[in-house]
Design a protein around this motif. Structure first.
Motif, PDB file in Angstrom:
ATOM      1  N   LEU A  37      37.220  54.367  29.656  1.00  0.00           N
ATOM      2  CA  LEU A  37      37.633  53.979  30.843  1.00  0.00           C
ATOM      3  C   LEU A  37      36.982  52.781  31.423  1.00  0.00           C
ATOM      4  N   TYR A  38      37.896  51.838  32.029  1.00  0.00           N
ATOM      5  CA  TYR A  38      37.488  50.463  32.442  1.00  0.00           C
ATOM      6  C   TYR A  38      37.648  50.437  34.082  1.00  0.00           C
ATOM      7  N   LEU A  39      37.005  49.598  34.696  1.00  0.00           N
ATOM      8  CA  LEU A  39      36.869  49.365  35.936  1.00  0.00           C
ATOM      9  C   LEU A  39      38.196  48.427  36.422  1.00  0.00           C
ATOM     10  N   LYS A  40      38.983  48.791  37.361  1.00  0.00           N
ATOM     11  CA  LYS A  40      40.086  48.033  37.451  1.00  0.00           C
ATOM     12  C   LYS A  40      39.634  46.710  37.933  1.00  0.00           C
ATOM     13  N   MET A  41      38.690  46.498  38.752  1.00  0.00           N
ATOM     14  CA  MET A  41      38.367  45.081  39.318  1.00  0.00           C
ATOM     15  C   MET A  41      37.986  44.176  38.138  1.00  0.00           C
ATOM     16  N   HIS A  42      37.319  44.931  37.196  1.00  0.00           N
ATOM     17  CA  HIS A  42      36.726  43.916  36.034  1.00  0.00           C
ATOM     18  C   HIS A  42      37.778  43.532  35.163  1.00  0.00           C
ATOM     19  N   VAL A  43      38.843  44.559  34.947  1.00  0.00           N
ATOM     20  CA  VAL A  43      40.192  44.270  34.276  1.00  0.00           C
ATOM     21  C   VAL A  43      40.795  42.922  34.829  1.00  0.00           C
ATOM     22  N   GLU A  44      41.084  43.296  36.093  1.00  0.00           N
ATOM     23  CA  GLU A  44      41.814  42.184  36.569  1.00  0.00           C
ATOM     24  C   GLU A  44      41.036  40.670  36.749  1.00  0.00           C
ATOM     25  N   ALA A  45      39.912  40.723  37.032  1.00  0.00           N
ATOM     26  CA  ALA A  45      39.101  39.529  36.908  1.00  0.00           C
ATOM     27  C   ALA A  45      39.155  39.015  35.590  1.00  0.00           C
ATOM     28  N   PHE A  46      39.187  39.559  34.327  1.00  0.00           N
ATOM     29  CA  PHE A  46      39.159  39.281  33.141  1.00  0.00           C
ATOM     30  C   PHE A  46      40.755  38.764  32.853  1.00  0.00           C
ATOM     31  N   ALA A  47      41.712  39.303  33.295  1.00  0.00           N
ATOM     32  CA  ALA A  47      42.985  39.214  32.901  1.00  0.00           C
ATOM     33  C   ALA A  47      43.492  37.588  33.751  1.00  0.00           C
ATOM     34  N   GLU A  74      41.211  35.420  34.454  1.00  0.00           N
ATOM     35  CA  GLU A  74      40.425  34.238  33.751  1.00  0.00           C
ATOM     36  C   GLU A  74      41.269  33.923  32.427  1.00  0.00           C
ATOM     37  N   LYS A  75      41.710  34.983  31.859  1.00  0.00           N
ATOM     38  CA  LYS A  75      42.514  34.610  30.604  1.00  0.00           C
ATOM     39  C   LYS A  75      43.833  33.942  30.777  1.00  0.00           C
ATOM     40  N   TRP A  76      44.716  34.316  31.693  1.00  0.00           N
ATOM     41  CA  TRP A  76      46.205  33.940  32.120  1.00  0.00           C
ATOM     42  C   TRP A  76      46.235  32.923  33.157  1.00  0.00           C
ATOM     43  N   GLY A  77      45.061  32.681  33.713  1.00  0.00           N
ATOM     44  CA  GLY A  77      45.165  31.757  35.085  1.00  0.00           C
ATOM     45  C   GLY A  77      45.418  32.595  36.256  1.00  0.00           C
ATOM     46  N   SER A  78      46.190  33.529  36.423  1.00  0.00           N
ATOM     47  CA  SER A  78      46.723  34.249  37.787  1.00  0.00           C
ATOM     48  C   SER A  78      47.254  35.288  37.402  1.00  0.00           C
ATOM     49  N   LEU A  79      47.450  36.176  38.404  1.00  0.00           N
ATOM     50  CA  LEU A  79      48.271  37.520  38.314  1.00  0.00           C
ATOM     51  C   LEU A  79      49.721  36.941  38.055  1.00  0.00           C
ATOM     52  N   GLU A  80      50.336  35.977  38.753  1.00  0.00           N
ATOM     53  CA  GLU A  80      51.722  35.549  38.758  1.00  0.00           C
ATOM     54  C   GLU A  80      51.925  35.144  37.412  1.00  0.00           C
ATOM     55  N   LYS A  81      50.936  34.465  36.594  1.00  0.00           N
ATOM     56  CA  LYS A  81      51.252  33.858  35.115  1.00  0.00           C
ATOM     57  C   LYS A  81      51.228  34.942  34.473  1.00  0.00           C
ATOM     58  N   LEU A  82      50.401  36.164  34.708  1.00  0.00           N
ATOM     59  CA  LEU A  82      50.243  37.356  33.971  1.00  0.00           C
ATOM     60  C   LEU A  82      51.801  38.106  34.174  1.00  0.00           C
ATOM     61  N   ASP A  83      52.436  38.099  35.121  1.00  0.00           N
ATOM     62  CA  ASP A  83      53.726  38.871  35.533  1.00  0.00           C
ATOM     63  C   ASP A  83      54.906  37.954  34.648  1.00  0.00           C
TER      64      ASP A  83
END
Length: 312
Positions: free
Chosen positions: A219-229, A231-240
């Motif tokens: 189980l992972y904490l959502k705020m940690h996963v979003e912060a890592f994503a 950092e990896k993809w640049g933003s949540l829009e680019k992730l989408d």
């Protein structure tokens, strides 16, 4: 008259002598089989006082009569003086101790009373494990001191119990929600190696609730996963955008695979695709040749067929 009485007495004495001998033998056998216990006051022990010949004869006669009457009664009379310790158990109050024997409920109660009365000053009771919060630790959202132990133990995040289940993020989802490893890989496009990096993505290992033989949950904490994503993809829009691109590629691969299988199915089921189509041949005859006698021949230029005919 005196002579008749004397002879009668001699006859009785001669008859009573063997009976008395038998009675004495029976008494000695009884003394060997059963020890004499304490007898109430007023009774006399049979071995301490001599008995008259008539009483011994009467007792021996009663013994002989009982022997002749019923063997089962004789056996009961012979063991009547033996003290048998007969114990009657109530099976309704007994249970299996799983140790090879049956335990009565009364024995358990007595053992519990004995153990309760024993000295319990040396008993040790383990205290619950409480995480050591930093001094003056309060909730990051509402400054409450009722912090959640599980969140701080596994993720080192200070949040109270109420905020953990109520605070929303920008996407109107729970900020401190817990995500499984499968959700992190599918929704945030994270790899297995990235999810195993406990320094950057701490996780909580729990037993699988569906079945004991399944692998443990991470189980992972959502705020940690979003912060890592981010950092990896640049933003949540680019992730989408990346997510939509991968979905299009996946659907394209599925469509191409479906079309390939459809073509193979048509080849297997339709005869027009695998049976050779035969064309209608049309002969192309050349000039006729005179063979004499009114007979003529013509030869097909494509297949070499020779046709002979006569002209009238």
């Amino acid at each position: 008259m005196n002579d008749d009485r004397r002879r009668a007495l001699d006859r009785i004495a001669s008859q009573a002598a063997p009976v008395a001998t038998i009675a004495a033998t029976v008494l000695r056998a009884k003394e060997r089989l059963m020890p004499l216990t304490s007898i109430s006051t007023g009774t006399v022990l049979a071995s301490s006082q001599p008995q008259s010949a008539s009483s011994e004869a009467a007792r021996a006669a009663s013994t002989l009569s009982s022997k002749n009457q019923n063997p089962r009664a004789r056996t009961a009379a012979s063991v009547r003086g033996i003290n048998l310790n007969y114990c009657e158990y109530n099976l309704a109050t007994m249970h299996d101790s799983r140790g090879g024997f049956i335990v009565d409920q009364g024995d358990d109660e007595s053992n519990n009373q004995n153990s309760a009365g024993a000295d319990t000053s040396n008993d040790f009771t383990a205290a619950p494990v409480v995480p050591s919060f930093p001094p003056d630790a309060v909730c990051n959202e509402c400054s409450s001191v009722d912090l959640c132990n599980d969140i701080y133990t596994h993720y080192k995040v200070l949040v109270c119990r109420r905020c953990k289940d109520s605070v929303m993020d920008e996407s109107q989802a729970l900020k401190y929600a817990l995500l499984t490893k499968t959700e992190c890989r599918q929704d945030y496009l994270l790899t297995e190696s990235e999810l195993r990096d406990e320094a950057r993505l701490p996780h909580w290992v729990k037993k699988n609730p569906h079945k004991d033989t399944y692998a443990n949950m991470l189980l992972y904490l959502k705020m940690h996963v979003e912060a890592f994503a981010i950092e990896k993809w640049g933003s949540l829009e680019k992730l989408d955008q990346e997510f939509a691109k991968r979905e299009d590629e996946k659907s394209g691969r599925k469509r191409k695979k479906f079309e390939t299988k459809l073509v193979e199915l048509r080849k297997k089921t339709l005869t027009s695709s695998w049976r050779r189509v035969e064309k209608v041949h049309v002969h192309e005859f050349g000039e006729k040749e005179d063979c004499g006698g009114g007979r003529f021949e013509q030869t097909c230029e494509s297949c070499g067929l020779v046709s002979s005919f006569e002209e009238m």
